[in-house]
Scaffold this motif. Structure first.
Motif, short mmCIF file in Angstrom:
data_model
loop_
_atom_site.label_atom_id
_atom_site.label_comp_id
_atom_site.label_asym_id
_atom_site.label_seq_id
_atom_site.Cartn_x
_atom_site.Cartn_y
_atom_site.Cartn_z
N THR A 1 0.82 -1.21 0.00
CA THR A 1 0.00 0.00 0.00
C THR A 1 0.86 1.26 0.00
O THR A 1 0.57 2.22 -0.73
CB THR A 1 -0.92 -0.01 1.23
OG1 THR A 1 -1.68 -1.22 1.24
CG2 THR A 1 -1.88 1.16 1.18
N THR B 1 3.93 1.66 -1.10
CA THR B 1 4.64 1.83 -2.37
C THR B 1 3.70 2.04 -3.55
O THR B 1 4.15 2.03 -4.70
CB THR B 1 5.53 0.61 -2.64
OG1 THR B 1 4.75 -0.58 -2.57
CG2 THR B 1 6.66 0.53 -1.63
N THR B 2 2.40 2.22 -3.28
CA THR B 2 1.36 2.51 -4.30
C THR B 2 1.29 1.42 -5.37
O THR B 2 0.97 1.71 -6.52
CB THR B 2 1.60 3.88 -4.97
OG1 THR B 2 2.81 3.83 -5.73
CG2 THR B 2 1.71 4.99 -3.95
N GLY C 1 -0.38 -1.93 -4.72
CA GLY C 1 -1.75 -2.38 -4.56
C GLY C 1 -2.10 -3.60 -5.39
O GLY C 1 -2.87 -3.53 -6.34
N CYS D 1 -2.01 5.37 2.94
CA CYS D 1 -1.89 5.82 1.54
C CYS D 1 -1.22 7.19 1.46
O CYS D 1 -0.28 7.39 0.68
CB CYS D 1 -3.26 5.87 0.89
SG CYS D 1 -4.04 4.25 0.67
N ASN E 1 2.64 7.89 0.04
CA ASN E 1 2.93 8.80 -1.07
C ASN E 1 3.97 9.84 -0.68
O ASN E 1 4.87 10.17 -1.46
CB ASN E 1 1.64 9.50 -1.53
CG ASN E 1 0.73 8.59 -2.30
OD1 ASN E 1 1.20 7.74 -3.05
ND2 ASN E 1 -0.56 8.73 -2.13
#
Length: 309
Positions: A136, A138-139, A141, A160, A164
């Motif tokens: 999550t 490290t984006t 998903g 999240c 970021n």
């Protein structure tokens, strides 16, 4: 900070619990009050961070005195900026690893009671929670593991945004780390210029060799082979391309600061030339004035002589 340090699990609240319904599995499960207190006390990480900031050399008496002389507020933001200048990669990686562990424990607190109605739920072990938080933050998903509770979704919301921020900071840090300094750029330009000069010399030698062979064949009086002309044409084209690239590279290799420095020196030289010419003009004008005064004196004397005569 006292408010953050106050909440903690209590032994007399072990049997205190409350039920929560879950629409995904159509059932109810229970949280204990100590679970919520455990979740709230994770905010004590801020106190640990503050302690590390206070123990740094940028919060010392000397740093406070220097900041006071320069009218700079010596607060937490100044210390974080100073640490980012001193050890940016170490600070970013430490923050990333610590954040993953803290958020993984928070997800474990929120999702573990769901095993009461769904034993096959994935997020009931600390290792799977670390995997979920890492994916999550490290984006990425993947979607193989998801939260099912409302508290877990609330924690994921903060994960999240924090992920970021950390990943963006890490990207900027790595970019600045890989950016060349002025001396490194000069060394790189010198090496590139040396490589292009070697290519320039090699192509020149090949052109001379082909021309020598062509002249040797023409002296013998035989027909000139077509492959000599083709090869010579190719070498001349390559020679022109290398020379053009070398010229372009020389123009591009000059950094902006060095170009400004060179232009500033040229401007200084032009100012010196203008000053010297102005001094010469002033000397010439003073000499001209003196000559005019002498001429006026001569004319007055001639007038007086004419009057006497």
């Amino acid at each position: 900070e006292l408010f953050i340090l106050f909440p903690h699990p209590n032994p007399f609240l072990i049997n205190c619990s409350f039920n929560v319904s879950n629409s995904n599995f159509e059932g109810t499960f229970s949280y204990t009050v100590n679970d919520l207190l455990n979740l709230i006390q994770l905010a004590k990480v801020y106190v640990i961070f503050r302690a590390l900031v206070v123990c740094s050399r940028y919060f010392s008496a000397q740093a406070q005195r220097v900041c006071g002389l320069l009218s700079v507020p010596s607060n937490t933001i100044f210390i974080i900026k100073s640490l980012m200048k001193t050890a940016p990669i170490e600070l970013c990686l430490t923050t990333l690893v610590g954040s993953i562990q803290v958020f993984a424990y928070a997800i474990l607190i929120c999702e573990r009671p769901l095993a009461q109605i769904h034993p096959d739920h994935f997020l009931t072990s600390f290792q799977m929670c670390i995997w979920y938080v890492f994916v999550t933050m490290t984006t990425v998903g993947y979607g193989d593991v998801v939260v099912r509770t409302d508290f877990g979704r609330a924690v994921s919301f903060f994960i999240c945004f924090w992920g970021n921020f950390i990943i963006s900071l890490l990207v900027v840090t790595i970019t600045n780390f890989l950016t060349m300094g002025s001396l490194q750029h000069k060394a790189y330009c010198q090496l590139q210029r040396h490589d292009w000069n070697e290519k320039y010399q090699n192509v020149s030698l090949e052109i001379i060799s082909v021309c020598f062979h062509m002249r040797k064949v023409m002296r013998k009086g035989g027909p000139l082979p077509i492959h000599y002309a083709i090869k010579l044409n190719q070498l001349i084209t390559e020679f022109k391309w290398i020379r053009r690239q070398n010229q372009i590279r020389r123009l591009q290799d000059v950094p902006f600061e060095e170009e400004v420095h060179i232009r500033f020196h040229k401007l200084q030289e032009e100012v010196k030339v203008a000053q010297s010419s102005l001094q010469k003009l002033e000397k010439g004008s003073t000499k001209l004035v003196q000559d005019m005064e002498k001429m006026c004196g001569v004319l007055e004397r001639e007038k007086e002589q004419m009057k006497v005569k």
